[in-house]
Design an enzyme around this catalytic site. Structure first.
Site, PDB file in Angstrom:
ATOM      1  N   ASP A 125      39.213  39.977  40.401  1.00  0.00           N
ATOM      2  CA  ASP A 125      39.587  40.311  39.295  1.00  0.00           C
ATOM      3  C   ASP A 125      38.547  41.103  38.590  1.00  0.00           C
ATOM      4  O   ASP A 125      37.430  40.231  38.231  1.00  0.00           O
ATOM      5  CB  ASP A 125      40.317  39.441  38.502  1.00  0.00           C
ATOM      6  CG  ASP A 125      40.942  40.134  37.096  1.00  0.00           C
ATOM      7  OD1 ASP A 125      40.476  41.136  36.818  1.00  0.00           O
ATOM      8  OD2 ASP A 125      41.698  39.420  36.537  1.00  0.00           O
ATOM      9  N   ARG A 127      38.357  43.275  35.883  1.00  0.00           N
ATOM     10  CA  ARG A 127      38.634  43.632  34.597  1.00  0.00           C
ATOM     11  C   ARG A 127      37.755  42.972  33.404  1.00  0.00           C
ATOM     12  O   ARG A 127      37.389  41.708  33.564  1.00  0.00           O
ATOM     13  CB  ARG A 127      40.177  43.243  34.196  1.00  0.00           C
ATOM     14  CG  ARG A 127      41.158  44.179  35.096  1.00  0.00           C
ATOM     15  CD  ARG A 127      42.670  43.761  34.557  1.00  0.00           C
ATOM     16  NE  ARG A 127      42.924  42.209  34.943  1.00  0.00           N
ATOM     17  CZ  ARG A 127      44.058  41.645  34.984  1.00  0.00           C
ATOM     18  NH1 ARG A 127      44.888  42.285  34.355  1.00  0.00           N
ATOM     19  NH2 ARG A 127      44.028  40.481  35.179  1.00  0.00           N
TER      20      ARG A 127
END
Length: 663
Positions: A125, A127
């Site tokens: 991930d 983000r």
């Protein structure tokens, strides 16, 4: 964080209600947009959904994820109750649409979404949420109710300074296409709807109730994450259980936590000389009725039936060494851990302060996550300057691991509360909005790395820049610092520059004040040599003495001390223990180790009442953390001049003035 971007607003009628829409000016196709209710009550914390772009789910209605369903439900909530949608353009958990479809290909072969991203060379991930702070600040919102199942998102946004008063889960019913996807999010990303499973712990050992009181003060002042709890470890064994005086100490420590639901006493109990574990636990319950959580240390052979009986009396945290780790393959053990919400502690150190490698820890974590065991504590060899492995693991997996430290928080065998404080401060400031700024600065350094000597003109004077030396010519902040210092030092006679690099600041300040004698030093011997060359070229060798050493090591103090010491402080804060080159050491300071050393030693090099000056960037560094360090040495700090400068991006720079009081 003030908005540095332009935006455009208008009204937008949708099937979910009437909204205002704001679009921020960014790279084409990456524009953040915001919807908020036209009748939003800004006096109350609004519902906020922070949603990362998912073209396949949001636009095409893909059944392979729950993103579109979450977006629809969020807009329904916001349209009905009032609120804000922040739509971030970070497709595929930050890898982009092209790579996301490649990930889908791997998922069709049986890989889950976590492993597919990793196989493609990405983080699980990628983000980030810095833009959330900008958006909410522009709207005048500081407290929110966050719509999410993602505990890491709660922590990341809270650490930006947003007060999350409530987090509201968005329940989606899995279908045959996304069942594995949702199961992976729950197991490997800890996207759980049970709020009790969102919490994580930072644990330290307490020997006195006063230790707890000091840490409570520190947490109240610095922590912003509503999911963080502090575990207060209390050491005990069968011998100490018979000591009424020590029982009194334990009870006083527990009492100090009583009014704080975020402070959890944990009894670290050694069973090394215990024959009947269950009977011993019953004795613990009898002698220490307020103990609710037990860490079972030094059990030779873990027995699931015994653990089950103990777990009926207390919440149990279970250390696993390499010797014990195979027990996770036992289904009964896994069911017990999940049912009782026990934490699994990865601990090969056994209180010896021995580090385990990142690779070894990650192999175990992957196994635990595959089984859905994600309440994990990392233990062994951690301390204020040895958190790099922990940070790397958290950044990779992108959820909140717990951590327990003991040996490296001691001095001469006793808990050192100052070490505990700095250790906790490092942890609290882990996820920070400055991370991307630091990365772009590292990239900028790499792009301008040179293998040959270069010549640059700064403020009308020629300077040579040797290889492996910080290139002041590419960073206009250097010239700004020199200009401001020239004014500040016009009546000074003795000046010291720490981290002199190629000598640009020392030389320019010397040229502006013919009376000034300067001592310049750098940890990089190439930089020291570079300063000598430039001082010689400009006819300043008789007034600039050059040294090599870490901070003020090897400096020869002038008679009576310096009028001022200056360091263009490594702007970017890096995780403690991060490996950097000598060139990067002129820009970064992992764990603020070097600045701590400077703060502790500078006073004896200064004339009485004189000042320490620091060049700083609040866009890259940690002003609050620096302020805490300054206070620890009995000094005060203020900004005396600041500006914005366009380097790779526009950044704010300051000169800070530090005054020492009585320590």
């Amino acid at each position: 964080m003030e908005s540095q971007k332009g935006f455009v607003d208008t009204k937008l009628a949708t099937k979910f209600g009437d909204f205002n829409i704001r679009v921020y000016e960014e790279k084409l196709g990456k524009e953040t947009f915001v919807l908020w209710s036209q009748n939003l009550d800004f006096a109350q914390p609004p519902l906020v959904r922070v949603h990362s772009e998912c073209i396949t789910g949001d636009m095409l209605g893909s059944l392979h994820c729950d993103c579109g369903e979450q977006l629809t439900k969020s807009l329904q909530f916001i349209g009905k109750e009032g609120g804000v949608l922040i739509y971030l353009r970070q497709e595929g958990r930050g890898i982009g649409l092209f790579e996301k479809i490649k990930s889908y290909q791997l998922q069709s072969e049986g890989y889950d979404t976590f492993d597919a991203n990793v196989l493609l060379g990405h983080l699980p991930d990628s983000r980030t949420y810095e833009m959330v702070k900008t958006v909410l600040s522009d709207l005048g919102i500081s407290s929110i109710k966050l719509l999410t199942n993602n505990s890491s998102k709660v922590s990341d946004i809270a650490k930006l300074g947003i007060n999350i008063v409530e987090y509201v889960p968005i329940i989606s019913n899995p279908n045959k296409y996304n069942k594995k996807y949702i199961d992976t999010k729950n197991k490997k990303f800890k996207h759980l709807c049970d709020e009790n499973s969102h919490y994580y712990f930072y644990q330290f050992q307490a020997e006195l109730p006063e230790h707890v009181e000091e840490i409570i003060e520190l947490i109240d002042k610095n922590n912003k994450d509503p999911l963080l709890k502090i575990c207060v470890g209390i050491t005990a064994n069968s011998l100490l259980l018979k000591d009424d005086k020590y029982i009194g100490v334990i009870n006083s420590i527990i009492q100090s936590c009583q009014d704080r639901p975020d402070f959890i006493p944990v009894l670290h109990y050694s069973f090394s000389s215990v024959d009947n574990i269950l009977e011993e636990v019953m004795e613990i319950k009898k002698k220490l009725p307020d103990v609710c959580r037990l860490q079972i240390n030094d059990i030779n052979n873990l027995d699931v039936s015994v653990l089950k009986s103990v777990a009926e009396l207390l919440i149990v945290d279970i250390p696993l060494s390499n010797k014990d780790f195979d027990i996770v393959n036992n289904a009964q053990f896994r069911n017990l851990v999940k049912k009782t919400k026990s934490f699994i502690i990865l601990d090969n150190s056994k209180g010896r302060g021995v580090k385990e490698s990142k690779t070894s820890l990650m192999k175990k974590i992957d196994i635990l996550l595959a089984y859905g065991l994600n309440d994990i504590v990392l233990c062994g060899g951690f301390g204020p300057d040895e958190l790099d492995t922990y940070f790397a693991i958290r950044r990779y997996y992108r959820f909140n691991f717990s951590i327990d430290a003991q040996t490296k928080l001691k001095t001469e065998g006793k808990i050192d509360i100052n070490k505990v404080k700095f250790y906790l401060l490092q942890l609290i400031r882990f996820v920070d909005p400055k991370y991307l700024g630091v990365e772009q600065t590292k990239k900028f350094l790499a792009e301008h790395r040179h293998s040959d000597t270069e010549q640059v003109k700064i403020q009308g004077h020629e300077f040579l820049i040797l290889p492996n030396v910080f290139h002041a010519g590419h960073f206009p902040s250097t010239a700004w610092f020199a200009t401001e210092l020239s004014g500040l030092l016009k009546n000074s006679h003795h000046f010291c520059e720490v981290g002199c690099g190629s000598g640009v600041i020392s030389c320019l300040v010397a040229l502006s004040n013919p009376k000034l004698q300067i001592s310049a030093t750098d940890i990089n011997p190439d930089a020291s040599e570079n300063t000598k060359i430039n001082a010689g070229q400009l006819g300043l060798s008789s007034r600039i003495s050059v040294f090599t050493g870490d901070v003020l090591d090897n400096i020869e103090p002038c008679t009576g001390g310096f009028d001022s010491i200056f360091w263009a402080l490594p702007f970017g804060f890096l995780d403690p223990g991060t490996t950097i080159s000598l060139e990067e050491a002129q820009v970064f300071d992992p764990g603020y180790r070097a600045i701590r050393k400077l703060l502790k030693t500078a006073k004896k090099y200064l004339k009485p009442g004189k000042k320490l000056l620091l060049g700083f960037s609040s866009d890259l560094g940690h002003y609050e953390l620096l302020q805490s360090l300054v206070q620890d040495v009995g000094a005060s700090m203020r900004v005396i001049v600041q500006t914005k400068i366009q380097e790779d991006v526009e950044l704010q720079f300051e000169i800070l003035e530090l005054s020492y009081g009585e320590i």
